[in-house]
Enzyme design. Structure first.
Site, PDB file in Angstrom:
ATOM      1  N   LYS A 269       5.639  -3.732 -17.930  1.00  0.00           N
ATOM      2  CA  LYS A 269       6.279  -2.785 -17.018  1.00  0.00           C
ATOM      3  C   LYS A 269       7.416  -2.060 -17.728  1.00  0.00           C
ATOM      4  O   LYS A 269       8.023  -2.612 -18.641  1.00  0.00           O
ATOM      5  CB  LYS A 269       6.875  -3.554 -15.823  1.00  0.00           C
ATOM      6  CG  LYS A 269       5.869  -4.063 -14.814  1.00  0.00           C
ATOM      7  CD  LYS A 269       6.586  -4.835 -13.705  1.00  0.00           C
ATOM      8  CE  LYS A 269       5.609  -5.417 -12.712  1.00  0.00           C
ATOM      9  NZ  LYS A 269       4.878  -4.438 -11.913  1.00  0.00           N
TER      10      LYS A 269
ATOM     11  N   ARG B 122      -3.689 -10.453  -7.761  1.00  0.00           N
ATOM     12  CA  ARG B 122      -5.041 -10.614  -7.204  1.00  0.00           C
ATOM     13  C   ARG B 122      -5.820 -11.679  -7.982  1.00  0.00           C
ATOM     14  O   ARG B 122      -6.736 -12.303  -7.432  1.00  0.00           O
ATOM     15  CB  ARG B 122      -5.764  -9.262  -7.194  1.00  0.00           C
ATOM     16  CG  ARG B 122      -5.996  -8.651  -8.534  1.00  0.00           C
ATOM     17  CD  ARG B 122      -6.289  -7.153  -8.458  1.00  0.00           C
ATOM     18  NE  ARG B 122      -5.070  -6.360  -8.299  1.00  0.00           N
ATOM     19  CZ  ARG B 122      -5.032  -5.033  -8.211  1.00  0.00           C
ATOM     20  NH1 ARG B 122      -6.154  -4.335  -8.239  1.00  0.00           N
ATOM     21  NH2 ARG B 122      -3.891  -4.401  -8.085  1.00  0.00           N
TER      22      ARG B 122
HETATM   23  N1  BES Z   1       4.132  -7.316  -8.488  1.00  0.00           N
HETATM   24  C1  BES Z   1       3.527  -6.056  -8.633  1.00  0.00           C
HETATM   25  C2  BES Z   1       3.557  -5.222  -7.351  1.00  0.00           C
HETATM   26  C3  BES Z   1       4.897  -4.805  -6.825  1.00  0.00           C
HETATM   27  C4  BES Z   1       5.352  -3.516  -6.989  1.00  0.00           C
HETATM   28  C5  BES Z   1       5.671  -5.680  -6.095  1.00  0.00           C
HETATM   29  C6  BES Z   1       6.564  -3.128  -6.465  1.00  0.00           C
HETATM   30  C7  BES Z   1       6.886  -5.300  -5.578  1.00  0.00           C
HETATM   31  C8  BES Z   1       7.330  -4.031  -5.755  1.00  0.00           C
HETATM   32  C9  BES Z   1       2.065  -6.218  -9.032  1.00  0.00           C
HETATM   33  O1  BES Z   1       1.746  -7.343  -9.772  1.00  0.00           O
HETATM   34  C10 BES Z   1       1.707  -5.017  -9.875  1.00  0.00           C
HETATM   35  O2  BES Z   1       2.352  -4.820 -10.843  1.00  0.00           O
HETATM   36  N2  BES Z   1       0.715  -4.248  -9.442  1.00  0.00           N
HETATM   37  C11 BES Z   1       0.321  -3.081 -10.121  1.00  0.00           C
HETATM   38  C12 BES Z   1      -1.182  -2.990 -10.077  1.00  0.00           C
HETATM   39  C13 BES Z   1      -1.758  -1.931 -10.947  1.00  0.00           C
HETATM   40  C14 BES Z   1      -1.534  -2.254 -12.402  1.00  0.00           C
HETATM   41  C15 BES Z   1      -3.225  -1.803 -10.651  1.00  0.00           C
HETATM   42  C16 BES Z   1       0.953  -1.876  -9.422  1.00  0.00           C
HETATM   43  O3  BES Z   1       1.084  -1.906  -8.209  1.00  0.00           O
HETATM   44  O4  BES Z   1       1.343  -0.951 -10.109  1.00  0.00           O
HETATM   45 ZN    ZN Z   2       2.044  -7.143 -11.848  1.00  0.00          ZN
END
Ligand code: BES
Ligand code: ZN
Ligand code: ZN
Length: 514
Positions: free
Chosen positions: A293, A367
């Site tokens: 990230k 997931r």
């Molecule tokens: N933990 C994150 C989702 C999240 C985003 C939680 C903002 C709380 C606040 C999750 O694991 C994630 O990073 N999801 C990605 C998925 C994508 C790579 C398909 C996302 O939402 O960007």
């Molecule tokens: Zn994530």
């Protein structure tokens, strides 16, 4: 907080501060606000009459005005707390009003507060039916208990502003009404206690609350509450062939935790009754892994275990409420880290169910751990599943911070969940996960992939993957990414973890208790 319920005249109660609710009864959009107290005591009404007539106080939700030495009252101060328009008054305004009252005492350095139970007869007879005392009483206690907590445990110079005692004062009434108020009060204390426990877990930084520590906290809660709890780690993941969960966990030096909490109703569950499975995403820190990230805002990813914390909190309440249905809480906890051992984009993992998943983005890890968690729940005999997860940023984009995402493969089970929302006061908005979306997670080389083909409909794409693992079992998925952390301090709620979903999950479980 030491919280008590008394049946007596509010005017005669000696306290540093008595809080009374007020609503705006003005009709029409452009009419001047007409604040009216939700209290039928002549003395209290008189004491507040001048300020209510002054036009200075509009009874907006979260608005307060403080009077010193109110005439005729034993209280040293009278706090009038606005709840907004009378027409739109619901238990949720009472919840927020009670939180506002407790939080208003903090900067004043007051340790004891009393809140006058709202007497809705003060507005109109209609409200007596619309807002049953049990619900009002419960919401009041919940709001006060939730509003009381400040997450300042990591400050070395803490200003202790805790309110230590709350007295809810309801007037003497018929026995039945008193019983209802008492029942709501007791229920509110249990539910708020669970929600605050969840919040305390979510508040912990990632270096303190590792998967192992989360397991230990869950085990300690279970021991105290009388639930069975097993906390497993790496070996068990291998034994169960949880390839997806392990893929996420293996990039961290912190071992994963698979937490299983079991509640059995007295005399064992009846044969034809459902067994409810509560599955939580417990990523104690989500760096994104190899698909790392951006640095901006990454610190927030300590709350990526809010779904797990919601399940642990819910189990705590379930142990106390003793519903007549078996409930199993399952938490899949790991740290998502980039490392020489980390899983990579392009990897294919085999889940416990045997289905394979192509990894396209290691940041879509929630997931993966849930895929194995949901399947495992079924092997433990769960007939109905619910999961909670801070799963997608896309859900935050779609719904903002006020509504959490709700997905389901079964209308009846979903309706059961939605039926509890009035009592819980939480907002969930149903989004689709119909089979026509299945195409979005099709992989060229495995049974599915862990992201969508495009970034559109990201919350649904994630839900589609979970749905594969729920299979034919009725299932509800809660995407709480936008609602688990409160960014803006509100009069009734501090900055920080909200404990979202706990109240609604408890209601859902209660709905199955015949
Ligand atoms: N933990 C994150 C989702 C999240 C985003 C939680 C903002 C709380 C606040 C999750 O694991 C994630 O990073 N999801 C990605 C998925 C994508 C790579 C398909 C996302 O939402 O960007
Ligand atoms: Zn994530
Ligand atoms: Zn995550």
């Amino acid at each position: 907080m030491d919280t008590k319920l008394l049946f007596q005249d509010a005017a005669g109660f000696a306290t540093p501060m008595l809080a009374v609710f007020a609503v705006d009864v003005a009709a029409g959009k452009d009419a001047d606000p007409l604040p009216v107290l939700l209290n039928t005591s002549d003395t209290v009404t008189k004491a507040a009459a001048k300020v209510l007539g002054s036009g200075e106080f509009k009874a907006g939700l979260g608005e307060t005005i403080l009077l010193h030495s109110p005439a005729g009252l034993k209280a040293e101060r009278l706090l009038v707390v606005g709840l907004g328009k009378a027409k739109t008054l619901s238990a949720d305004e009472i919840r927020k009003g009670a939180g506002t009252a407790v939080r208003a005492a903090k900067p004043l350095g007051l340790r004891e507060v009393a809140i006058a139970f709202p007497e809705d007869r003060a507005i109109s007879d209609e409200h007596v039916d619309a807002l049953p005392c049990l619900l009002l009483s419960r919401a009041l206690v919940e709001g006060a208990e939730i509003g009381e907590v400040d997450y300042d445990t990591y400050r070395s110079e803490r200003k202790d502003r805790s309110v230590r005692s709350l007295t809810v004062i309801a007037k003497e009434s018929e026995k039945r009404e008193r019983e209802e108020i008492q029942e709501g009060f007791n229920l509110g204390l249990i539910v708020a206690g669970a929600q605050n426990f969840t919040r305390s877990l979510v508040n912990e930084p990632g270096n303190v609350l590792t998967p192992t520590v989360l397991g230990a906290r869950a085990a300690a809660m279970c021991k105290e509450a009388g639930l069975t709890c097993e906390v497993y780690s790496t070996e068990k993941l291998h034994e169960l062939k949880m390839g997806a969960f392990w893929a996420v966990a293996k990039g961290s030096t912190e071992p994963p935790a698979l937490i299983v909490m079991t509640y059995e109703p007295e005399g064992g569950p009846a044969k034809d009754l459902p067994v409810l499975g509560l599955v939580g995403k417990g990523i104690t820190f989500d760096t994104g892994g190899i698909s790392i990230k951006p640095a901006d805002g990454m610190e927030k990813m300590k709350y990526d275990m809010a779904g797990a914390a919601a399940m642990i909190g819910s189990m705590k309440a379930i142990a106390q409420l003793k519903p007549k249905v078996k409930v199993i809480g399952i938490v899949c906890s790991a740290e998502n880290m980039p490392d020489g051992n980390a899983f990579k984009p392009g990897d294919v993992v085999t889940t416990m169910s045997g289905k394979t998943i192509e990894i396209v983005n290691t940041d879509a890890e929630g997931r993966l751990v849930l895929a194995d968690g949901l399947h495992y729940a079924k092997t433990l005999g769960c007939t109905h599943l619910i999961n909670a997860a801070t799963l997608t940023g896309a859900c935050v984009v779609a719904l903002g911070m006020l509504n959490a995402g709700l997905f389901s493969n079964d209308d009846a089970t979903c309706a059961k969940f939605e039926a509890g929302l009035k009592a819980s006061g939480e907002k969930f908005w149903r989004l689709p996960c119909t089979d026509d979306y299945k195409d979005q997670i099709k992989s060229q080389i495995a049974d599915m992939m862990n992201t969508g083909k495009t970034r559109y409909g990201g919350a649904t794409n994630a839900a589609m993957l979970l749905k594969e693992f729920a299979g034919d079992t009725p299932w509800v998925h809660l995407d709480i990414a936008g609602c688990a952390w409160n960014e803006e301090t509100k009069p009734w709620l501090p900055y920080g973890p909200t404990g979202i979903a706990v109240r609604s999950i408890i209601e859902w479980v209660r709905g199955y208790s015949a």
